[in-house]
Design a protein around this motif. Structure first.
Motif, PDB file in Angstrom:
ATOM      1  N   GLY A 166       0.782  -1.238   0.000  1.00 28.31           N
ATOM      2  CA  GLY A 166       0.000   0.000   0.000  1.00 28.31           C
ATOM      3  C   GLY A 166       0.808   1.279   0.000  1.00 28.31           C
ATOM      4  O   GLY A 166       0.237   2.365  -0.019  1.00 28.31           O
ATOM      5  N   GLU A 167       2.123   1.209   0.001  1.00 29.73           N
ATOM      6  CA  GLU A 167       2.908   2.447   0.017  1.00 29.73           C
ATOM      7  C   GLU A 167       4.205   2.306  -0.782  1.00 29.73           C
ATOM      8  O   GLU A 167       4.904   1.301  -0.683  1.00 29.73           O
ATOM      9  CB  GLU A 167       3.273   2.829   1.467  1.00 29.73           C
ATOM     10  CG  GLU A 167       4.011   4.166   1.546  1.00 29.73           C
ATOM     11  CD  GLU A 167       4.400   4.560   2.974  1.00 29.73           C
ATOM     12  OE1 GLU A 167       3.532   5.045   3.706  1.00 29.73           O
ATOM     13  OE2 GLU A 167       5.582   4.369   3.333  1.00 29.73           O
ATOM     14  N   LEU A 168       4.480   3.341  -1.554  1.00 29.92           N
ATOM     15  CA  LEU A 168       5.762   3.414  -2.268  1.00 29.92           C
ATOM     16  C   LEU A 168       6.475   4.683  -1.844  1.00 29.92           C
ATOM     17  O   LEU A 168       5.868   5.752  -1.835  1.00 29.92           O
ATOM     18  CB  LEU A 168       5.533   3.514  -3.775  1.00 29.92           C
ATOM     19  CG  LEU A 168       5.156   2.261  -4.541  1.00 29.92           C
ATOM     20  CD1 LEU A 168       5.034   2.603  -6.026  1.00 29.92           C
ATOM     21  CD2 LEU A 168       6.213   1.177  -4.366  1.00 29.92           C
ATOM     22  N   THR A 169       7.745   4.560  -1.471  1.00 29.73           N
ATOM     23  CA  THR A 169       8.506   5.761  -1.129  1.00 29.73           C
ATOM     24  C   THR A 169       9.527   6.016  -2.232  1.00 29.73           C
ATOM     25  O   THR A 169      10.321   5.125  -2.574  1.00 29.73           O
ATOM     26  CB  THR A 169       9.201   5.597   0.239  1.00 29.73           C
ATOM     27  OG1 THR A 169       8.206   5.221   1.181  1.00 29.73           O
ATOM     28  CG2 THR A 169       9.862   6.885   0.692  1.00 29.73           C
ATOM     29  N   LEU A 170       9.473   7.230  -2.777  1.00 29.96           N
ATOM     30  CA  LEU A 170      10.376   7.587  -3.875  1.00 29.96           C
ATOM     31  C   LEU A 170      11.630   8.232  -3.297  1.00 29.96           C
ATOM     32  O   LEU A 170      11.544   9.104  -2.426  1.00 29.96           O
ATOM     33  CB  LEU A 170       9.675   8.572  -4.824  1.00 29.96           C
ATOM     34  CG  LEU A 170       8.266   8.153  -5.284  1.00 29.96           C
ATOM     35  CD1 LEU A 170       7.676   9.223  -6.212  1.00 29.96           C
ATOM     36  CD2 LEU A 170       8.293   6.805  -5.993  1.00 29.96           C
ATOM     37  N   LEU A 171      12.763   7.778  -3.747  1.00 30.74           N
ATOM     38  CA  LEU A 171      14.074   8.288  -3.304  1.00 30.74           C
ATOM     39  C   LEU A 171      14.189   8.352  -1.778  1.00 30.74           C
ATOM     40  O   LEU A 171      14.513   9.402  -1.217  1.00 30.74           O
ATOM     41  CB  LEU A 171      14.344   9.674  -3.919  1.00 30.74           C
ATOM     42  CG  LEU A 171      14.237   9.768  -5.434  1.00 30.74           C
ATOM     43  CD1 LEU A 171      14.523  11.201  -5.900  1.00 30.74           C
ATOM     44  CD2 LEU A 171      15.199   8.802  -6.125  1.00 30.74           C
ATOM     45  N   PRO A 172      13.931   7.236  -1.096  1.00 31.05           N
ATOM     46  CA  PRO A 172      13.939   7.263   0.365  1.00 31.05           C
ATOM     47  C   PRO A 172      15.323   7.467   0.969  1.00 31.05           C
ATOM     48  O   PRO A 172      15.443   7.960   2.085  1.00 31.05           O
ATOM     49  CB  PRO A 172      13.409   5.877   0.751  1.00 31.05           C
ATOM     50  CG  PRO A 172      13.749   5.018  -0.420  1.00 31.05           C
ATOM     51  CD  PRO A 172      13.625   5.905  -1.623  1.00 31.05           C
ATOM     52  N   SER A 221      -5.197   0.871  -4.625  1.00 30.90           N
ATOM     53  CA  SER A 221      -4.750   2.195  -4.214  1.00 30.90           C
ATOM     54  C   SER A 221      -3.329   2.089  -3.697  1.00 30.90           C
ATOM     55  O   SER A 221      -2.859   0.999  -3.347  1.00 30.90           O
ATOM     56  CB  SER A 221      -5.664   2.740  -3.110  1.00 30.90           C
ATOM     57  OG  SER A 221      -5.486   1.956  -1.953  1.00 30.90           O
ATOM     58  N   CYS A 222      -2.679   3.235  -3.670  1.00 32.37           N
ATOM     59  CA  CYS A 222      -1.286   3.248  -3.237  1.00 32.37           C
ATOM     60  C   CYS A 222      -0.959   4.628  -2.694  1.00 32.37           C
ATOM     61  O   CYS A 222      -1.331   5.636  -3.298  1.00 32.37           O
ATOM     62  CB  CYS A 222      -0.416   2.921  -4.454  1.00 32.37           C
ATOM     63  SG  CYS A 222       1.326   3.097  -4.164  1.00 32.37           S
ATOM     64  N   THR A 223      -0.332   4.673  -1.553  1.00 34.08           N
ATOM     65  CA  THR A 223       0.141   5.959  -1.040  1.00 34.08           C
ATOM     66  C   THR A 223       1.545   6.188  -1.590  1.00 34.08           C
ATOM     67  O   THR A 223       2.415   5.324  -1.465  1.00 34.08           O
ATOM     68  CB  THR A 223       0.185   5.931   0.503  1.00 34.08           C
ATOM     69  OG1 THR A 223      -1.128   5.669   0.971  1.00 34.08           O
ATOM     70  CG2 THR A 223       0.684   7.244   1.076  1.00 34.08           C
ATOM     71  N   ILE A 224       1.707   7.348  -2.192  1.00 34.91           N
ATOM     72  CA  ILE A 224       3.032   7.675  -2.741  1.00 34.91           C
ATOM     73  C   ILE A 224       3.670   8.681  -1.788  1.00 34.91           C
ATOM     74  O   ILE A 224       3.037   9.653  -1.392  1.00 34.91           O
ATOM     75  CB  ILE A 224       2.904   8.279  -4.154  1.00 34.91           C
ATOM     76  CG1 ILE A 224       2.131   7.293  -5.044  1.00 34.91           C
ATOM     77  CG2 ILE A 224       4.269   8.581  -4.730  1.00 34.91           C
ATOM     78  CD1 ILE A 224       1.578   7.937  -6.290  1.00 34.91           C
ATOM     79  N   ARG A 225       4.914   8.410  -1.424  1.00 35.43           N
ATOM     80  CA  ARG A 225       5.577   9.235  -0.418  1.00 35.43           C
ATOM     81  C   ARG A 225       6.905   9.752  -0.971  1.00 35.43           C
ATOM     82  O   ARG A 225       7.607   9.028  -1.693  1.00 35.43           O
ATOM     83  CB  ARG A 225       5.835   8.370   0.823  1.00 35.43           C
ATOM     84  CG  ARG A 225       6.601   9.041   1.930  1.00 35.43           C
ATOM     85  CD  ARG A 225       6.787   8.082   3.095  1.00 35.43           C
ATOM     86  NE  ARG A 225       5.575   7.912   3.875  1.00 35.43           N
ATOM     87  CZ  ARG A 225       5.139   8.770   4.801  1.00 35.43           C
ATOM     88  NH1 ARG A 225       5.834   9.864   5.060  1.00 35.43           N
ATOM     89  NH2 ARG A 225       4.039   8.518   5.471  1.00 35.43           N
ATOM     90  N   SER A 226       7.204  10.991  -0.612  1.00 37.02           N
ATOM     91  CA  SER A 226       8.506  11.550  -1.009  1.00 37.02           C
ATOM     92  C   SER A 226       8.937  12.556   0.056  1.00 37.02           C
ATOM     93  O   SER A 226       8.098  13.145   0.739  1.00 37.02           O
ATOM     94  CB  SER A 226       8.378  12.229  -2.378  1.00 37.02           C
ATOM     95  OG  SER A 226       9.491  13.054  -2.614  1.00 37.02           O
ATOM     96  N   ALA A 227      10.223  12.760   0.179  1.00 33.58           N
ATOM     97  CA  ALA A 227      10.719  13.693   1.203  1.00 33.58           C
ATOM     98  C   ALA A 227      10.383  15.138   0.843  1.00 33.58           C
ATOM     99  O   ALA A 227      10.230  15.980   1.719  1.00 33.58           O
ATOM    100  CB  ALA A 227      12.231  13.540   1.345  1.00 33.58           C
ATOM    101  N   HIS A 228      10.251  15.424  -0.455  1.00 38.21           N
ATOM    102  CA  HIS A 228      10.028  16.792  -0.912  1.00 38.21           C
ATOM    103  C   HIS A 228       8.632  16.929  -1.512  1.00 38.21           C
ATOM    104  O   HIS A 228       8.037  15.937  -1.931  1.00 38.21           O
ATOM    105  CB  HIS A 228      11.092  17.171  -1.947  1.00 38.21           C
ATOM    106  CG  HIS A 228      12.476  17.093  -1.398  1.00 38.21           C
ATOM    107  ND1 HIS A 228      12.924  17.949  -0.430  1.00 38.21           N
ATOM    108  CD2 HIS A 228      13.497  16.239  -1.643  1.00 38.21           C
ATOM    109  CE1 HIS A 228      14.176  17.638  -0.119  1.00 38.21           C
ATOM    110  NE2 HIS A 228      14.544  16.599  -0.833  1.00 38.21           N
TER     111      HIS A 228
END
Ligand code: FUC
Length: 826
Positions: A724-730, A774-781
């Protein structure tokens, strides 16, 4: 532009031939492999076939072990750990696995050469071709070697830019003796002593344009780490796996004759193509191998007939097409602040320069793509899984028998498989789990009186699943199978394929869980624990100051069981079956001894906060929940994540991470802690300290797991998935401030491409193969997508956006979302 000036090229290249094996370049089609030395006057291909192992299926179960289980448990409950360990060492261990074998050697001697100029050898990862070029007396010579998966052959092409200039001889040898009628009944050998000049060297029977070598692998190889076994390699008549290697030589122009020494001699050719095939008497893990090589030789002929009828150009094209279909899926470019074209330096010099401290993100890309290349070369559908050396081994007694070591190494080999978009290459491991479950059923029942199946830390081609010999600290660990099942679930998470889950994964997971539930006993405060238990290969100090490995409920054991039971619960829910079993899993899981934090603030490795015997130990098994597992997470369980960070720090302060694979594990662990600079530090350490000139990972000696662990770690720095979650450039390190990647895979059938600049995400594209979800997309910025801004996550920092996709959208728009990095915070 000469080849060596091509920018950004994905090739390893050198200005001199390989002098030692660790400088030679690997090619492989999953089954057949070669190390190409690139000699000038003598080309040497050291050959392997992935089913060629010593031994045969044997009953390795220890019928007496169960007698000692209760007494050992009683000693442990009474705190008499050392006595328990002694009892296990004496009565509950088994035997070592058999050994993966070298196949043979192809030698091509090139005659008539004068002074040599412009020598270069390379391995082009893009096309999967090893090549040698040089000039002599005004003629340019080229040799190209491929291992073709579609056609099952190795092909060596010798060409020159002038007609009639190739004079060469071709022969095959092997370290194994042949079946000779005159020989003694039983040969005893030693890896260092067999060589092709001995009187019972393999038979070479050239006939016309082909050479067939037949031989037989040892019926047994005894682990001989101490060098004190007088007959550690055993050859017996009519026992041991037969094999055949056949080379067919097709010259264009010139003449072909037979040499006295069994070689084929070609004079004055314009071009020579050597097609090579190999087959063995392996008939499955539970069937006696064929010790007569006739069938293997016939199998070679069939394979070669097929390839030769296509012709060299077609074979090459089909190889390249097949290779690129997999290899091209992921493109990675990493750049630091300064742009340097590093491909103008030969790989060995480039590595040396890097080792002296020079930045070279391009070399790190090469390491990443080399990991993918090696997995493609050593693990394809229908092949054996990649062992400790992939498929590349030149020794009859290889280190650790070149087996499947399932307390980290075999699993690490497959860490990159899904995320690096090589799901097909994962299949041999997934298939092996089904076979180990069969042998492991007897082990669970006879050793431990338990249901289900269990495997220990060493597995071989015969799917040995019992404890090895030696010492409890490594041999007594019946949770190897449990760890393997994590790969089955991971495959499901990447594909969400419920048919696969129902038919292949879940039954095996269920069997492993059944074992776990029988294996657990009540421990302190009524918690369920494993007993006896080890934390793979590590030791603590007993209150009496003695070093010991045996206690109860190691963190590793508890983590693996908690994870497996959780996966079984989810699988049973998804598949809507096995209510009773599912509920038992849940009740058991709730009673498992929880994680504990020790006196240093560290994640405790054992159920008591014992003093560590070797605080810098290479295994970090207690951190499994952080990586590859997902029980510990910086946002969900910050206290445990902090404890894991302290454990890591302590290990490193005491010299940990010193083997190649151990260092590669650090990359992944720090990536999960989202500490990009720390993760990158261990990319640097691995390349600087634990990498041979051919970029093979050094334990030392060569062990391929570090190559795969590094590829996985680099991917993990760029993209992380959890359900359920993808983190981009973690975990983007400062050193990779600019770059782009495409084709990485995430959970839920996601394919992810990203571009970043100034250490910030510029653009990403996510596509999923799943119809709805569904998917939560996460990024630091901050970022936006589909005219929606990602929201700041006040609790954890960073920005999140929820992407919901439906069946209807799939028909109209497809499931792709474009993400744009934003300059301003919201
Ligand atoms: C495990 C490790 C060793 C080695 C061996 C093959 O036992 O502890 O370092 O990698 O596997």
């Amino acid at each position: 532009m000469t080849k060596s000036e091509r920018p950004q090229s994905l090739r390893l290249w050198y200005r001199q031939p390989a002098e030692v094996w660790e400088e030679a370049l690997p090619v492989g089609n999953g089954r057949l492999g070669a190390m190409v030395f690139g000699g000038i006057r003598e080309e040497h291909l050291q050959l392997n076939e992935d089913t060629l192992w010593s031994g045969f299926p044997r009953d390795g179960v220890q019928y007496d072990a169960l007698r000692y289980l209760q007494p050992v448990r009683k000693l442990i409950a009474d705190g008499k750990y050392k006595e328990a360990e002694q009892l296990i060492n004496a009565n509950m261990l088994g035997r070592d696995t058999e050994a993966y074998q070298p196949l043979g050697d192809l030698w091509i001697t090139q005659e008539g050469l004068g002074e040599i100029a412009h020598y270069e050898r390379e391995l082009d990862l893009l096309t999967g071709t090893a090549a040698v070029t040089f000039q002599s007396a005004g003629v340019c010579y080229t040799r190209e070697v491929i291992a073709s998966a579609p056609d099952g052959v190795m092909m060596v092409s010798l060409t020159a830019n002038k007609l009639g200039k190739i004079h060469a001889s071709v022969r095959i040898t092997s370290l194994h003796p042949c079946e000779d009628e005159v020989g003694e009944d039983i040969h005893f050998g030693d890896s260092s002593k067999w060589d092709s000049d001995k009187e019972d060297a393999p038979s070479e029977e050239p006939s016309g344009d082909f050479i067939t070598l037949t031989g037989r692998a040892p019926s047994h190889v005894e682990s001989n780490y101490h060098g004190d076994h007088p007959q550690s390699v055993v050859y017996e008549n009519d026992l041991g796996m037969a094999f055949a290697v056949q080379a067919r030589v097709i010259p264009e122009g010139g003449t072909l004759t037979k040499g006295a020494d069994g070689a084929l001699i070609i004079s004055g050719a314009d071009k020579i193509t050597v097609y090579l095939a190999a087959a063995t008497g392996f008939r499955g893990f539970h069937t006696m191998p064929n010790s007569d090589a006739t069938e293997s030789a016939e199998a070679c002929q069939v394979i070669l007939d097929g390839a030769i009828s296509l012709g060299s150009e077609q074979v090459r094209q089909r190889h390249e097409q097949d290779h690129r279909k997999l290899f091209d899926r992921v493109v990675l470019e990493l750049r630091g602040d300064t742009l340097t074209d590093d491909s103008v330096l030969p790989t060995d010099l480039r590595l040396e320069r890097y080792q002296k401290g020079q930045d070279d993100p391009g070399l790190e890309v090469l390491l990443f793509q080399y990991g993918r290349y090696l997995l493609m070369g050593s693990s394809r559908p229908g092949s054996q899984p990649a062992n400790l050396q992939g498929i590349w081994n030149d020794r009859v007694q290889p280190p650790w028998n070149s087996n499947y070591t399932t307390n980290i190494n075999a699993q690490m080999n497959y860490w990159p498989a899904e995320v690096c978009n090589l799901a097909e290459c994962h299949e041999p491991l997934l298939h092996m789990i089904g076979e180990v479950a069969r042998t492991g059923r007897r082990v669970a029942s006879i050793h431990y009186g338990a249901q289900g199946w269990a495997a220990h830390h060493n597995v071989d081609v015969w799917r040995y699943a019992g404890p090895s010999g030696g010492h409890a600290s490594w041999a007594f660990w019946p949770l190897g199978g449990v760890w393997l099942t994590a790969h089955l679930w991971e495959r499901y998470l990447f594909t969400l394929d419920t048919a696969y889950l129902a038919e292949q994964a879940y039954p095996l997971m269920k069997g492993a869980a059944a074992f776990c539930m029988d294996w657990l006993v009540e421990g302190p405060e009524g918690w369920l624990v494993t007993s006896p238990s080890t934390s793979p290969e590590n030791k603590f100090k007993t209150p009496d100051g003695e070093e010991c490995s045996i206690s109860m409920g190691s963190t590793m054991d508890m983590t693996l069981i908690r994870e497996l039971l959780g996966n079984c619960i989810q699988a049973a829910d998804l598949l809507e079956l096995d209510d009773e079993f599912r509920n038992r899993c849940e009740e058991t899981r709730d009673r498992l001894m929880p994680y504990q934090i020790g006196r240093h603030g560290q994640l405790q490795e054992w159920f008591v906060d014992f003093e560590e015997a070797e605080p810098g130990h290479r295994h970090v098994s207690h951190l499994y929940g952080l990586y590859p597992g997902r029980q510990i997470h910086i946002r969900d369980t910050p206290e445990l994540a902090e404890a894991a960070r302290i454990s890591l720090r302590r290990r490193l302060d005491h010299g940990g991470g010193h083997t190649g694979w151990s260092c590669a594990w650090l990359i992944n662990l720090y990536a999960r802690l989202e500490d990009g600079d720390a993760a990158h530090r261990y990319v640097r350490t691995l390349l600087s300290r634990s990498t041979y000139p051919n970029l093979f990972d050094a334990h030392p000696p060569f062990q391929i797991d570090g190559n795969f662990g590094a590829a996985a770690g680099i991917a993990e720095m760029l993209l992380q998935s959890r359900p359920g979650e993808l983190t981009l450039l973690p975990a983007l390190p400062t050193a990779w401030s600019e770059g782009q990647v495409s084709g990485l895979k995430g959970h839920g059938g996601m394919t992810v491409g990203m571009e970043w600049s100034g250490s910030r995400l510029v653009r990403a594209e996510l596509a999923t193969s799943i119809s709805a979800g569904s998917c939560t997309i996460r990024s630091a910025h901050p970022f936006s997508a589909d005219a929606r801004q990602a929201l700041p996550d006040p609790e954890h920092g960073g920005f999140i956006l929820s992407w919901i996709f439906t069946k209807e959208q799939e028909i109209t728009n497809g499931h792709t979302i474009i993400i744009k990095g934003e300059e301003q915070t919201i």
